[in-house]
Design a protein around this motif. Structure first.
Motif, PDB file in Angstrom:
ATOM      1  N   ARG B  11       1.032  -1.364   0.263  1.00 52.91           N
ATOM      2  CA  ARG B  11      -0.057   0.079  -0.311  1.00 52.91           C
ATOM      3  C   ARG B  11       0.834   1.386  -0.084  1.00 52.91           C
ATOM      4  O   ARG B  11       2.112   1.297   1.050  1.00 52.91           O
ATOM      5  N   GLN B  15       0.641   4.737   4.220  1.00 54.21           N
ATOM      6  CA  GLN B  15       1.247   3.525   5.407  1.00 54.21           C
ATOM      7  C   GLN B  15       2.999   4.007   5.242  1.00 54.21           C
ATOM      8  O   GLN B  15       3.619   2.601   6.542  1.00 54.21           O
ATOM      9  N   PHE B  65      -4.087  -6.090   0.916  1.00 58.61           N
ATOM     10  CA  PHE B  65      -4.775  -7.314   0.806  1.00 58.61           C
ATOM     11  C   PHE B  65      -6.319  -6.867   1.176  1.00 58.61           C
ATOM     12  O   PHE B  65      -6.154  -6.115   1.888  1.00 58.61           O
ATOM     13  N   THR B  67      -7.132  -6.815   4.705  1.00 64.00           N
ATOM     14  CA  THR B  67      -6.313  -6.996   6.001  1.00 64.00           C
ATOM     15  C   THR B  67      -6.899  -6.370   7.504  1.00 64.00           C
ATOM     16  O   THR B  67      -7.801  -5.743   7.582  1.00 64.00           O
ATOM     17  N   LEU B  68      -7.063  -7.582   8.468  1.00 65.44           N
ATOM     18  CA  LEU B  68      -7.473  -7.561   9.489  1.00 65.44           C
ATOM     19  C   LEU B  68      -6.314  -7.434  10.520  1.00 65.44           C
ATOM     20  O   LEU B  68      -6.019  -8.642  10.460  1.00 65.44           O
ATOM     21  N   HIS B  69      -5.996  -6.386  11.375  1.00 68.61           N
ATOM     22  CA  HIS B  69      -5.166  -6.236  12.468  1.00 68.61           C
ATOM     23  C   HIS B  69      -6.510  -6.282  13.768  1.00 68.61           C
ATOM     24  O   HIS B  69      -7.170  -5.252  14.262  1.00 68.61           O
TER      25      HIS B  69
ATOM     26  N   TYR C 226      -9.687  -3.540   2.191  1.00 72.35           N
ATOM     27  CA  TYR C 226      -9.178  -2.933   2.617  1.00 72.35           C
ATOM     28  C   TYR C 226      -8.297  -2.508   4.059  1.00 72.35           C
ATOM     29  O   TYR C 226      -8.970  -4.226   4.659  1.00 72.35           O
ATOM     30  N   ASN C 227      -8.314  -1.892   5.169  1.00 69.59           N
ATOM     31  CA  ASN C 227      -7.993  -2.438   6.300  1.00 69.59           C
ATOM     32  C   ASN C 227      -8.767  -2.398   7.970  1.00 69.59           C
ATOM     33  O   ASN C 227      -9.710  -0.942   7.388  1.00 69.59           O
ATOM     34  N   ILE C 228      -8.724  -3.208   8.381  1.00 69.38           N
ATOM     35  CA  ILE C 228      -9.581  -2.728   9.599  1.00 69.38           C
ATOM     36  C   ILE C 228      -8.468  -3.189  10.767  1.00 69.38           C
ATOM     37  O   ILE C 228      -7.991  -3.524  10.921  1.00 69.38           O
ATOM     38  N   THR C 229      -9.200  -2.440  11.941  1.00 69.38           N
ATOM     39  CA  THR C 229      -8.091  -2.176  12.950  1.00 69.38           C
ATOM     40  C   THR C 229      -8.558  -1.744  14.249  1.00 69.38           C
ATOM     41  O   THR C 229      -9.598  -0.484  13.995  1.00 69.38           O
ATOM     42  N   PHE C 238      -7.060   3.509   8.179  1.00 72.61           N
ATOM     43  CA  PHE C 238      -4.992   3.017   9.052  1.00 72.61           C
ATOM     44  C   PHE C 238      -4.951   3.921   9.844  1.00 72.61           C
ATOM     45  O   PHE C 238      -5.665   4.772  10.556  1.00 72.61           O
TER      46      PHE C 238
END
Lengths: 196, 302, 377
Positions: B11, B15, B65, B67-69, C226-229, C238
């Motif tokens: 990305r 980031q 991708f 993405t799951l943090h 997308y990103n999940i946090t 983000f």
């Protein structure tokens, strides 16, 4: 709900029937309570609430299953003063008999309950009938239900029969219907005994 | 010259720069993982990457991708739900030694036991980097960290052996030094249908290196080079020679029934039963007096 | 499936309602008195192509349902006190990351292992404030088996609509009692699905501040990468440390709920027009309270009844309208006094507010309530 309606419903609540089925864990009393409540609620169109004891006491000597049957909405779901108490052993009888109303009826197993309090009592050989006549001690719960309904007329026999058939394990329908029949016969004997 | 492959998977913009310290091994692992995904031609739209909390787990923000943090210790549990909900998506878990074997140890062993199809990339640096160098479940006996300044009185886990004992169907170990092997092992882990662990020794010069006087990143990488024994040549060494070394390569590969596939069979079984019931009910409607209660499960006494 | 009348437990009604609402994923861990929900879901879900998993603990359970919800399935778990405590961090994550999930908490006596087989209402504040940090979520409390069925459906609808965890607060009494429920044809049940993005992926902002503060949610694997946090994040999902972005995220989480209270909040009130005494209660305690109020009405006492159905957000505005007309207030709850503080917040201390409490594991009785109200002439 208007106050007037409330008054009406309050009056009707006094007509509700409170039943407790008690005995040892494993005697099938939870299923019996469920069948009784289902007969009243589903097949008779009344309101019914069924509750039971959970935890250690459900496995002990005074396991209980309670059913309230009423024509109107049932709010507080637990029993307060019993109309009918089924006691399949001495411990249950000792523990719960004082919860009966003054004119409430105790239905006790005549072999297992030796000492009964001085109240309205009918003692019938429920376990013995299941064991010797029906041929399966497992059917004690259905014999008892037959006797209880025969005596109390709280629901019709036809509704009870339907509920029994819908709830008992497959392949045991005939057996349980016969248990029900013996239970009803016991009730007839019991009525005579009461009249005497 | 064409642009490096990894750029297709990162990305851009916000980031970067990343949080990893100079000399950290985690970036090398990210590169290797990307090459493996590229080699397998997985679609970026399909790849799901789940991470926990810690330095390694920051990777999810950088790669392009799904993405799951997640929470500290829980990425495997999140991934279990996601994988069972969407078995068709490849699910990668990015985690570290603390995340996976301390706070998340229970999820780690149970996912291995279930043999659910997850690819676990576990970066083991023997220390908690994000919080500043505390000892972890893989810090060696006597090793130092900010919470064990006079030496660790506890004994470490061997993560790969733990996974094998718990029932993982694929377990491999490598290091941040052995990059081509890492590429290959990650690929093979993807190809195994089941719980697949790649444990990667990844140096932390900032904390682990400093506390234990291991020198700079290059020295730490040299340590990996000098002390790794490929599992295939294990027999060439005596027990004494192996004592302070560690094995790399595929340590365990025993395919067995995978959880989400097994669950699919349960669904099919129930649905066939359901159809049969519906059929018999329809039949019942045509024949008066027949029971329509068959769909209800029997209730046992008490 | 055509309409059917059945006798069922509150716990069964919960799983029946979940399936009717479109729930297709359940993860849980056995715990009394909620276990029947897991047991029945393990049978019902595969029949409709859904998934059930028994996880290794409650932390794993809530984690798994969040994961499944990210995958696009309506997901739930069920638990009781100790398990609910373990789930708190996950609830906070679902608040922060805006993941729709439903948690049924069948309350038992606490604290700690407490009274596993007995009833209580001691988790009502925990349901609101159990997880750390400022957060907003929805809590519904049914009073009967029938209402459990409908509120389970509502839990899913609200959760999907607002992208927020919804807690269904049952208790042992309702979970285990059997009552008659008319289950309507599933086709007649109104269900709500989460909004999905219609913009092309390159324009999608997964946490965009919209006019109603709810952002469409793309399931993973649908082309929207997308990103999940759980870290405080910007509109793209983000992590951020920028003050303006932190504030707008925090306000989004608040406003999506608190600016929609007219849609979310539900309550029941009876005989409040001429009441000088008000009984406030919730969940199973309201059955006894209602019976007591009806009794007192029949004995010429001007008693009114108020029951929040959405315990959180608390129906403040609605209660304020009613409470200002009465002289005294009784708050009936099966704990040592929790919701009473919320009532005190609504009515600033100058009215007489009394608690009627029971916390010995048994249901509060109508007689106990009647006696207490009669005491105060």
């Amino acid at each position: 709900m208007s106050p007037k309606q409330a008054a009406k419903s309050q009056k009707a609540q006094f007509q509700k029937t409170e039943i407790r089925l008690s005995g040892s864990g494993g005697q099938g009393l939870i299923l019996a309570g469920l069948i009784l409540a289902e007969a009243a609620a589903i097949y008779e169109g009344k309101n019914a609430v069924q509750t039971q004891s959970y935890g250690p006491e459900a496995r002990g000597g005074a396991s209980k299953s309670e059913v309230i049957i009423s024509n109107t909405e049932i709010l507080y779901p637990k029993t307060t003063r019993l109309d009918y108490l089924l006691a399949l052993n001495q411990e249950s009888c000792d523990k719960y008999a004082h919860d009966l109303k003054e004119d409430g009826l105790l239905l006790a197993d005549s072999d297992a309950v030796e000492h009964v309090p001085p109240i309205k009592v009918i003692s019938l050989p429920l376990v013995r009938t299941a064991r010797d006549k029906v041929g399966r001690i497992m059917t004690t719960n259905i014999v008892s239900l037959g006797a209880l309904v025969g005596l109390s007329q709280v629901i019709s026999v036809a509704s009870l029969e339907k509920a029994v058939l819908s709830r008992v394990p497959k392949g045991t329908e005939e057996l349980n219907l016969s248990a029900l029949k013996y239970g009803l016969e016991l009730a007839e004997e019991g009525k005579k005994y009461l009249e005497e | 010259m064409t642009q490096p492959l990894v750029l297709n998977y990162l990305r851009a913009k916000k980031q970067f720069p990343h949080v990893w310290c100079p000399g950290c091994g985690h970036g090398v692992v990210m590169g290797s993982l990307i090459r493996a995904i590229d080699k397998l031609a997985l679609s970026k739209d399909d790849v799901v990457m789940v991470s926990g909390i810690g330095c390694s787990s920051r990777m999810t923000a950088y790669v392009d991708f799904n993405t799951l943090h997640t929470l500290h210790g829980r990425p495997i549990a999140y991934a279990t739900g996601l994988k069972l909900a969407r078995p068709e998506l490849p699910v990668i878990v990015i985690t570290g030694d603390g995340d996976a074997t301390a706070i998340g140890g229970n999820h780690f062993i149970h996912a291995a036991r279930r043999n659910i199809d997850l690819t676990i990339i576990l970066m083991n640096n023997n220390i908690y980097g994000m919080t500043g160098g505390q000892v972890s479940p893989t810090t060696p006996y006597g090793g130092r960290g900010s919470t064990a300044k006079s030496g660790n009185p506890e004994h470490p886990f061997d993560i790969s052996q733990l996974a094998i004992a718990a029932g993982a169907s694929f377990v491999a170990r490598t290091t941040a030094y052995h990059v081509p092997a890492m590429d290959r092992l990650i690929q093979q882990a993807f190809e195994n249908k089941g719980f697949s662990l790649v444990e990667i020794f990844s140096q932390c010069p900032t904390y682990e290196g400093k506390w234990n006087k291991r020198g700079d990143a290059a020295t730490m990488l040299k340590y990996y080079k000098d002390n790794a024994i490929p599992v295939t040549s294990k027999s060439k060494y005596s027990e004494e020679e192996l004592k302070d070394k560690f094995l790399i390569g595929i340590l365990h590969h025993t395919p067995k029934a995978e959880f989400t596939a097994e669950y699919q069979k349960i669904i099919e079984k129930y649905q066939i039963k359901e159809q049969m019931t519906q059929l018999s009910q329809q039949k019942g409607k045509n024949e008066p007096e027949a029971s329509s209660k068959e769909s209800e499960s029997p209730v046992s006494e008490d | 499936m055509p309409e059917k009348t059945v006798l069922m437990q509150g716990n069964e009604a919960c799983s029946e309602g979940a399936i009717a609402a479109g729930c297709r994923f359940f993860a849980g861990y056995p715990i009394t008195p909620s276990t029947e929900i897991a047991e029945s879901m393990s049978e019902k879900l595969p029949r409709v192509g859904g998934k059930f998993i028994q996880m290794e603990d409650e932390i794993a359970s809530i984690s798994a349902i969040i994961g499944a919800s990210v995958g696009g399935l309506k997901s739930m778990t069920a638990t009781s006190g100790p398990g609910f405590s373990l789930m708190q961090e996950g609830i906070g994550y679902a608040c922060m990351a805006e993941i729709p999930i439903v948690i049924a908490n069948v309350m038992r006596g606490g604290p700690s292992t407490g009274l596993p087989t007995k009833t209580a209402q001691g988790d009502v504040m925990q349901a609101r404030w159990g997880t750390h940090g400022d957060h907003f979520l929805i809590v519904l409390a049914p009073e009967s088996v029938k209402e459990t069925f409908y509120l389970t459906i509502k839990s899913f609808n609200l959760s999907e609509k607002y992208r927020v965890p919804v807690i269904l607060l049952l208790d042992e009494a309702i979970g285990h009692m059997r009552e008659k429920v008319v289950i309507p044809d599933y086709g007649d049940i109104l269900t709500e699905d989460r909004l999905v993005p219609i913009v092309p992926p390159q324009w999608y902002k997964p946490y965009e501040i919209t006019t109603d503060f709810v952002t469409p949610m793309a399931p993973f694997g649908s082309g929207y990468r997308y990103n999940i946090t759980g870290l405080t994040h910007d509109e793209m999902g983000f992590p951020t440390n920028k003050e303006s972005e932190i504030i707008s995220k925090m306000n989004k989480l608040r406003d999506k709920i608190m600016r929609s209270t007219t849609d979310i909040v539900d309550y029941e009130s009876l005989y409040t027009d001429d009441a000088n005494t008000l009984v406030i209660t919730f969940g199973s305690a309201s059955r006894s309270a209602k019976e007591a109020v009806q009794y007192l009405r029949n004995h010429r006492r001007k008693v009114g009844f108020f029951r929040p159905i959405t315990v959180w957000p608390f129906p403040e505005k609605q209660l304020r309208q009613i409470i200002k007309k009465v002289d005294q207030v009784y708050v009936v709850e099966m704990n040592q006094g929790q919701l009473i503080d919320e009532v005190r917040k609504v009515e600033c201390y100058h009215k007489k507010i009394f608690g009627i409490n029971r916390y010995d594991g048994e249901m509060i009785t109508p007689n106990q309530i009647i006696a207490k109200i009669r005491e105060a002439k």
